[in-house]
Design a protein around this motif. Structure first.
Motif, PDB file in Angstrom:
ATOM      1  N   VAL A 191       0.839  -1.202   0.000  1.00 11.31           N
ATOM      2  CA  VAL A 191       0.000   0.000   0.000  1.00 11.31           C
ATOM      3  C   VAL A 191       0.876   1.254   0.000  1.00 11.31           C
ATOM      4  CG1 VAL A 191      -1.694   1.341   1.313  1.00 11.31           C
ATOM      5  CG2 VAL A 191      -1.949  -1.145   1.118  1.00 11.31           C
ATOM      6  N   GLN A 192       1.894   1.275   0.834  1.00 11.94           N
ATOM      7  CA  GLN A 192       2.778   2.441   0.894  1.00 11.94           C
ATOM      8  C   GLN A 192       3.474   2.672  -0.451  1.00 11.94           C
ATOM      9  OE1 GLN A 192       6.235   2.166   3.485  1.00 11.94           O
ATOM     10  NE2 GLN A 192       6.005   4.309   4.077  1.00 11.94           N
ATOM     11  N   ARG A 193       3.968   1.606  -1.055  1.00 10.91           N
ATOM     12  CA  ARG A 193       4.645   1.731  -2.348  1.00 10.91           C
ATOM     13  C   ARG A 193       3.706   2.289  -3.411  1.00 10.91           C
ATOM     14  NH1 ARG A 193       4.379  -0.029  -7.001  1.00 10.91           N
ATOM     15  NH2 ARG A 193       2.615  -1.350  -6.394  1.00 10.91           N
ATOM     16  N   ALA A 194       2.475   1.782  -3.447  1.00 12.38           N
ATOM     17  CA  ALA A 194       1.527   2.227  -4.461  1.00 12.38           C
ATOM     18  C   ALA A 194       1.182   3.705  -4.302  1.00 12.38           C
ATOM     19  CB  ALA A 194       0.255   1.373  -4.400  1.00 12.38           C
ATOM     20  N   LEU A 195       0.985   4.144  -3.070  1.00  8.60           N
ATOM     21  CA  LEU A 195       0.670   5.552  -2.828  1.00  8.60           C
ATOM     22  C   LEU A 195       1.839   6.448  -3.200  1.00  8.60           C
ATOM     23  CD1 LEU A 195      -1.181   5.323   0.599  1.00  8.60           C
ATOM     24  CD2 LEU A 195      -2.205   5.943  -1.593  1.00  8.60           C
ATOM     25  N   LEU A 196       3.035   6.095  -2.759  1.00  9.03           N
ATOM     26  CA  LEU A 196       4.205   6.914  -3.053  1.00  9.03           C
ATOM     27  C   LEU A 196       4.456   6.995  -4.557  1.00  9.03           C
ATOM     28  CD1 LEU A 196       6.624   5.728  -0.221  1.00  9.03           C
ATOM     29  CD2 LEU A 196       5.502   7.958  -0.388  1.00  9.03           C
ATOM     30  N   SER A 197       4.274   5.884  -5.244  1.00 14.06           N
ATOM     31  CA  SER A 197       4.487   5.871  -6.687  1.00 14.06           C
ATOM     32  C   SER A 197       3.478   6.768  -7.398  1.00 14.06           C
ATOM     33  CB  SER A 197       4.383   4.433  -7.212  1.00 14.06           C
ATOM     34  OG  SER A 197       4.520   4.407  -8.610  1.00 14.06           O
ATOM     35  N   SER A 198       2.210   6.647  -7.032  1.00  7.99           N
ATOM     36  CA  SER A 198       1.165   7.455  -7.675  1.00  7.99           C
ATOM     37  C   SER A 198       1.356   8.935  -7.376  1.00  7.99           C
ATOM     38  CB  SER A 198      -0.209   6.989  -7.209  1.00  7.99           C
ATOM     39  OG  SER A 198      -1.228   7.824  -7.735  1.00  7.99           O
ATOM     40  N   TRP A 199       1.534   9.257  -6.121  1.00 10.18           N
ATOM     41  CA  TRP A 199       1.659  10.667  -5.754  1.00 10.18           C
ATOM     42  C   TRP A 199       2.968  11.272  -6.235  1.00 10.18           C
ATOM     43  CZ3 TRP A 199      -0.592   9.935  -0.155  1.00 10.18           C
ATOM     44  CH2 TRP A 199      -1.988   9.926  -0.244  1.00 10.18           C
ATOM     45  N   GLY A 200       3.996  10.452  -6.386  1.00 15.48           N
ATOM     46  CA  GLY A 200       5.240  10.962  -6.943  1.00 15.48           C
ATOM     47  C   GLY A 200       5.066  11.454  -8.372  1.00 15.48           C
ATOM     48  N   ARG A 201       4.118  10.868  -9.096  1.00 17.99           N
ATOM     49  CA  ARG A 201       3.858  11.273 -10.478  1.00 17.99           C
ATOM     50  C   ARG A 201       2.901  12.465 -10.571  1.00 17.99           C
ATOM     51  NH1 ARG A 201       3.206   5.638 -10.894  1.00 17.99           N
ATOM     52  NH2 ARG A 201       0.940   5.928 -10.998  1.00 17.99           N
ATOM     53  N   THR A 202       1.972  12.570  -9.637  1.00 19.75           N
ATOM     54  CA  THR A 202       0.891  13.564  -9.775  1.00 19.75           C
ATOM     55  C   THR A 202       1.053  14.791  -8.886  1.00 19.75           C
ATOM     56  OG1 THR A 202      -0.452  12.418  -8.106  1.00 19.75           O
ATOM     57  CG2 THR A 202      -0.758  11.779 -10.420  1.00 19.75           C
ATOM     58  N   ARG A 203       2.007  14.789  -7.974  1.00 22.17           N
ATOM     59  CA  ARG A 203       2.119  15.919  -7.050  1.00 22.17           C
ATOM     60  C   ARG A 203       2.534  17.189  -7.790  1.00 22.17           C
ATOM     61  NH1 ARG A 203       6.985  17.886  -5.899  1.00 22.17           N
ATOM     62  NH2 ARG A 203       8.810  16.667  -6.520  1.00 22.17           N
ATOM     63  N   PRO A 204       1.987  18.340  -7.390  1.00 19.71           N
ATOM     64  CA  PRO A 204       2.474  19.615  -7.943  1.00 19.71           C
ATOM     65  C   PRO A 204       3.840  19.957  -7.361  1.00 19.71           C
ATOM     66  CG  PRO A 204       0.749  19.994  -6.322  1.00 19.71           C
ATOM     67  CD  PRO A 204       0.827  18.519  -6.504  1.00 19.71           C
ATOM     68  N   ASP A 205       4.565  20.846  -8.029  1.00 26.30           N
ATOM     69  CA  ASP A 205       5.913  21.199  -7.583  1.00 26.30           C
ATOM     70  C   ASP A 205       5.931  21.778  -6.173  1.00 26.30           C
ATOM     71  OD1 ASP A 205       6.952  20.356  -9.986  1.00 26.30           O
ATOM     72  OD2 ASP A 205       7.023  22.368 -10.871  1.00 26.30           O
ATOM     73  N   ALA A 206       4.840  22.402  -5.752  1.00 21.33           N
ATOM     74  CA  ALA A 206       4.800  23.052  -4.443  1.00 21.33           C
ATOM     75  C   ALA A 206       4.570  22.073  -3.300  1.00 21.33           C
ATOM     76  CB  ALA A 206       3.712  24.127  -4.420  1.00 21.33           C
ATOM     77  N   VAL A 207       4.372  20.801  -3.630  1.00 25.06           N
ATOM     78  CA  VAL A 207       4.032  19.801  -2.622  1.00 25.06           C
ATOM     79  C   VAL A 207       5.112  18.725  -2.567  1.00 25.06           C
ATOM     80  CG1 VAL A 207       2.387  17.966  -2.023  1.00 25.06           C
ATOM     81  CG2 VAL A 207       1.554  20.205  -2.785  1.00 25.06           C
ATOM     82  N   ALA A 208       5.489  18.337  -1.341  1.00 23.61           N
ATOM     83  CA  ALA A 208       6.455  17.262  -1.124  1.00 23.61           C
ATOM     84  C   ALA A 208       5.742  16.062  -0.524  1.00 23.61           C
ATOM     85  CB  ALA A 208       7.568  17.717  -0.193  1.00 23.61           C
ATOM     86  N   ILE A 209       6.141  14.870  -0.944  1.00 21.94           N
ATOM     87  CA  ILE A 209       5.628  13.620  -0.398  1.00 21.94           C
ATOM     88  C   ILE A 209       6.779  12.959   0.348  1.00 21.94           C
ATOM     89  CG2 ILE A 209       4.427  11.470  -0.885  1.00 21.94           C
ATOM     90  CD1 ILE A 209       2.914  13.904  -1.906  1.00 21.94           C
ATOM     91  N   MET A 210       6.645  12.791   1.657  1.00 28.08           N
ATOM     92  CA  MET A 210       7.726  12.260   2.483  1.00 28.08           C
ATOM     93  C   MET A 210       7.308  10.923   3.092  1.00 28.08           C
ATOM     94  SD  MET A 210       8.774  15.713   4.586  1.00 28.08           S
ATOM     95  CE  MET A 210       8.728  17.321   3.781  1.00 28.08           C
ATOM     96  N   ALA A 211       8.224   9.969   3.079  1.00 30.82           N
ATOM     97  CA  ALA A 211       7.980   8.663   3.686  1.00 30.82           C
ATOM     98  C   ALA A 211       8.633   8.612   5.066  1.00 30.82           C
ATOM     99  CB  ALA A 211       8.530   7.558   2.807  1.00 30.82           C
ATOM    100  N   GLU A 212       7.824   8.427   6.072  1.00 30.87           N
ATOM    101  CA  GLU A 212       8.265   8.178   7.445  1.00 30.87           C
ATOM    102  C   GLU A 212       9.205   9.244   8.015  1.00 30.87           C
ATOM    103  OE1 GLU A 212       9.809   4.200   7.396  1.00 30.87           O
ATOM    104  OE2 GLU A 212       8.118   3.514   6.199  1.00 30.87           O
ATOM    105  N   PRO A 213       8.857  10.522   7.893  1.00 27.96           N
ATOM    106  CA  PRO A 213       9.669  11.536   8.567  1.00 27.96           C
ATOM    107  C   PRO A 213       9.368  11.545  10.062  1.00 27.96           C
ATOM    108  CG  PRO A 213       7.728  12.564   7.661  1.00 27.96           C
ATOM    109  CD  PRO A 213       7.673  11.110   7.232  1.00 27.96           C
ATOM    110  N   THR A 214      10.264  12.090  10.847  1.00 33.59           N
ATOM    111  CA  THR A 214      10.008  12.250  12.275  1.00 33.59           C
ATOM    112  C   THR A 214       9.209  13.534  12.487  1.00 33.59           C
ATOM    113  OG1 THR A 214      12.038  11.090  12.869  1.00 33.59           O
ATOM    114  CG2 THR A 214      11.072  12.522  14.543  1.00 33.59           C
ATOM    115  N   LEU A 215       8.018  13.391  13.061  1.00 39.40           N
ATOM    116  CA  LEU A 215       7.114  14.521  13.243  1.00 39.40           C
ATOM    117  C   LEU A 215       6.913  14.782  14.728  1.00 39.40           C
ATOM    118  CD1 LEU A 215       5.148  16.606  12.015  1.00 39.40           C
ATOM    119  CD2 LEU A 215       3.390  14.821  12.054  1.00 39.40           C
ATOM    120  N   PRO A 216       7.557  15.819  15.299  1.00 34.93           N
ATOM    121  CA  PRO A 216       7.361  16.132  16.718  1.00 34.93           C
ATOM    122  C   PRO A 216       5.936  16.612  16.972  1.00 34.93           C
ATOM    123  CG  PRO A 216       9.343  17.194  15.841  1.00 34.93           C
ATOM    124  CD  PRO A 216       8.548  16.706  14.672  1.00 34.93           C
TER     125      PRO A 216
END
Length: 211
Positions: A71-96
Motif C-alpha cells: 500500500v505504501q509503495r503504491a501511494l508513493l508511486s502514484s503521488w510521486g507522479r501527480t504531485r504539484p511542484d509546491a508539494v512534497a511527499i515524504m515517507a516516514e519523517p520524524t514529526l514532533p
C-alpha cells in the motif's frame, strides 16, 4: 528518526512514579523528544532502531508486513507522479507533536519548501498511517495526538480490508468528521485535490479477495 532535536521547553515531561506488584513505588523517567534525539546522537539507542515516542514512552515500531509495504509503495508511486511542484511527499519523517511525543507517519504530505528536519504538524497537508496490526492505535491514540496538534487531514488505511478512515475537522483533541471509504471509492485530500485516487485503481486488492 532524524537527528535534529527541538529545544527543551517549559513543561517537558519528567519523572513519574509507578508501583510494583508489592506496592513499592519506583521512579520511572518519562522521556522527551530532546532526550530521544540525544540518546541516538550519543549511541545509547542505535540509529537503525525504529521507534516512536508516545506520552513520554518509547514505543518500538513493528516490522512492516508485505500488505503494508505494498500500500505504501503504491501511494508513493502514484503521488510521486501527480504531485504539484509546491508539494512534497515524504515517507516516514520524524514529526514532533509537543515535547513528549513524536510519530513517524507512513506518508507525510506538506509544502516542498519545508526541510525534513523542520516539519511540524501545522505544515501537514495530509498525514497517512497504514495499519495491519496497529489499526486500533492509529484510530485511537495516534488520531488524538494528530488532532491535538492541529493536523487538518489524517487518513488511516487498513492494509487488509483497504478501507480508509478519513479524519477531518480537528478540534479539542479529536476529529469532528471521520468517514470510512471502500477501496473503490475516490479519496481526495482537501488541501491537494490533484492527489485524488482510489486504492482499487492503483491495483490493490483486499487481502480476503486475494487468490
Amino acid at each position: 528518526m532524524n537527528l535534529h532535536a527541538p529545544a527543551r521547553r517549559p513543561g517537558d515531561p519528567g519523572m513519574i512514579r509507578v508501583s510494583t506488584d508489592d506496592g513499592v513505588e519506583l521512579p520511572r523517567h518519562r522521556f522527551t523528544v530532546s532526550d530521544c534525539f540525544r540518546m541516538v546522537e550519543t549511541g545509547v539507542l542505535p540509529t537503525d532502531y525504529r521507534f516512536e515516542l508516545i506520552d513520554g514512552e518509547i514505543v518500538p515500531m513493528s516490522p512492516k508486513s508485505a500488505a503494508h509495504m505494498e500500500v505504501q509503495r503504491a501511494l508513493l508511486s502514484s503521488w510521486g507522479r501527480t504531485r504539484p511542484d509546491a508539494v512534497a511527499i515524504m515517507a516516514e519523517p520524524t514529526l514532533p507533536l509537543g515535547s513528549g511525543n513524536f510519530l513517524e507517519p507512513d506518508i507525510f504530505v506538506g509544502p516542498s519548501d519545508t526541510a525534513v528536519r523542520d516539519i511540524r504538524p501545522a505544515d501537514a497537508l495530509l498525514v497517512v498511517e497504514i495499519a495491519v496490526t496497529s489499526l486500533a492505535t492509529d484510530l485511537g491514540q495516534k488520531a488524538a495526538l494528530y488532532a491535538a496538534e492541529g493536523v487538518s487531514e489524517y487518513w488511516v488505511i487498513d492494509a487488509t480490508s483497504l478501507e480508509t478512515h478519513v479524519h477531518r475537522d480537528a478540534i479539542d483533541g479529536h476529529y469532528g468528521s471521520i468517514v470510512t471509504h471502500g477501496a473503490a471509492e475516490t479519496l481526495t485530500p482537501l488541501a491537494v485535490p490533484v492527489l485524488a485516487l482510489s486504492l482499487f485503481e492503483l491495483g490493490l486488492v483486499p487481502a480476503e479477495e486475494e487468490k
